[in-house]
Design an enzyme around this catalytic site. Structure first.
Site, short mmCIF file in Angstrom:
data_model
loop_
_atom_site.label_atom_id
_atom_site.label_comp_id
_atom_site.label_asym_id
_atom_site.label_seq_id
_atom_site.Cartn_x
_atom_site.Cartn_y
_atom_site.Cartn_z
N ASP A 101 0.87 -1.16 0.00
CA ASP A 101 0.00 0.00 0.00
C ASP A 101 0.91 1.21 0.00
O ASP A 101 1.92 1.25 0.70
CB ASP A 101 -0.91 -0.01 1.23
CG ASP A 101 -2.13 0.87 0.99
OD1 ASP A 101 -2.65 0.90 -0.14
OD2 ASP A 101 -2.58 1.54 1.94
N THR A 102 0.54 2.17 -0.84
CA THR A 102 1.40 3.34 -1.03
C THR A 102 0.64 4.60 -0.74
O THR A 102 -0.54 4.71 -1.06
CB THR A 102 1.92 3.35 -2.49
OG1 THR A 102 2.74 2.21 -2.68
CG2 THR A 102 2.72 4.61 -2.79
P1 IMP Z 1 -1.73 1.91 -3.90
O1 IMP Z 1 -2.18 1.91 -2.50
O2 IMP Z 1 -0.41 1.30 -4.08
O3 IMP Z 1 -2.77 1.39 -4.85
O4 IMP Z 1 -1.51 3.41 -4.33
C1 IMP Z 1 -2.25 4.49 -3.82
C2 IMP Z 1 -2.23 5.61 -4.84
O5 IMP Z 1 -0.88 6.03 -5.04
C3 IMP Z 1 -2.79 5.26 -6.21
O6 IMP Z 1 -3.47 6.39 -6.71
C4 IMP Z 1 -1.56 4.97 -7.05
O7 IMP Z 1 -1.76 5.30 -8.40
C5 IMP Z 1 -0.53 5.88 -6.40
N1 IMP Z 1 0.80 5.28 -6.50
C6 IMP Z 1 1.22 4.12 -5.95
N2 IMP Z 1 2.50 3.87 -6.28
C7 IMP Z 1 2.88 4.89 -7.07
C8 IMP Z 1 4.09 5.18 -7.76
O8 IMP Z 1 5.09 4.46 -7.74
N3 IMP Z 1 4.10 6.33 -8.47
C9 IMP Z 1 3.02 7.17 -8.55
N4 IMP Z 1 1.87 6.94 -7.95
C10 IMP Z 1 1.79 5.80 -7.21
#
Ligand code: IMP
Length: 195
Positions: A68-69
């Site tokens: 999770d990012t």
């Molecule tokens: P997730 O939790 O990894 O799905 O990411 C949460 C949000 O951050 C989503 O809108 C993703 O598009 C964005 N995101 C995650 N990883 C990256 C990255 O490496 N670069 C840019 N945006 C990211």
């Protein structure tokens, strides 16, 4: 060993495949027949990563990791943070998220931000958490065609280019996810995972 990466995002799968050692066979959610969107209802990156990895282990029986990012922006008191995926509302839309971010940042002089990735691994016996961060700045306008999500508006510290202007190899050398993955890999190198 077979290990599932609990994501439907082909960009992330590509990024991770590039760095995994040969003794790990990476399976996707499609490979194991999981087509549903796993809910991310926790209020932290750690909580959401654990929710996803444990869901796959419990329902499909595979050892699994999930990430999770969040993008934390100083001038926005850490927003969008854990809400990065749905910053502009649901259903999630990456272009609208980026537009909203640039709007919120219009009059801000402090443009510092950081990406954080948390990876949770549920190996069938225990759960582990790995964290990676990268500092940078939010640009005034989007630049670059590569990458995904907020990449066109995030310029990592020490670079003239945004993530979306870097090659995948360049991004993988410094990114939040790559740093978290490095820790995951160190963990997976242990003998117990080699059979
Ligand atoms: P997730 O939790 O990894 O799905 O990411 C949460 C949000 O951050 C989503 O809108 C993703 O598009 C964005 N995101 C995650 N990883 C990256 C990255 O490496 N670069 C840019 N945006 C990211």
């Amino acid at each position: 060993m077979e290990l599932v990466f609990a994501t439907h995002n082909p960009n992330k799968i590509r990024e991770i495949r590039q760095v995994l050692p040969p003794h790990i066979t990476l399976l996707t959610l499609e490979d194991i027949g999981c087509r549903e969107e796993i809910q991310e209802t926790a209020d932290s990156l750690e909580g959401n990563a654990l929710l996803k990895a444990s869901f796959v282990l419990k329902n499909y029986g595979y050892p699994c990791f999930a990430d999770d990012t969040g993008l934390e922006v100083d001038a926005l008191d850490g927003a969008p943070g854990v809400f990065s995926a749905r910053y502009a509302g649901t259903p999630k839309n990456e272009a609208k998220n980026t537009e909203k971010l640039l709007r919120e940042m219009q009059d801000k002089t402090n443009r510092k931000a950081q990406f954080t990735t948390v990876i949770a691994l549920c190996d069938g016996k225990e759960s582990y958490l790995f964290r990676g961060e990268v500092e940078g700045e939010i640009t005034e306008s989007p630049k670059g065609e590569k990458g995904f999500g907020y990449d066109p508006v995030f310029r990592p510290k020490g670079f003239e280019k945004t993530f979306a202007e870097l090659t995948l190899q360049e991004k993988n050398r410094i990114s939040h996810r790559a740093r978290a993955v490095t820790q995951l890999l160190r963990h997976l190198e242990k003998r117990e995972y080699k059979n």
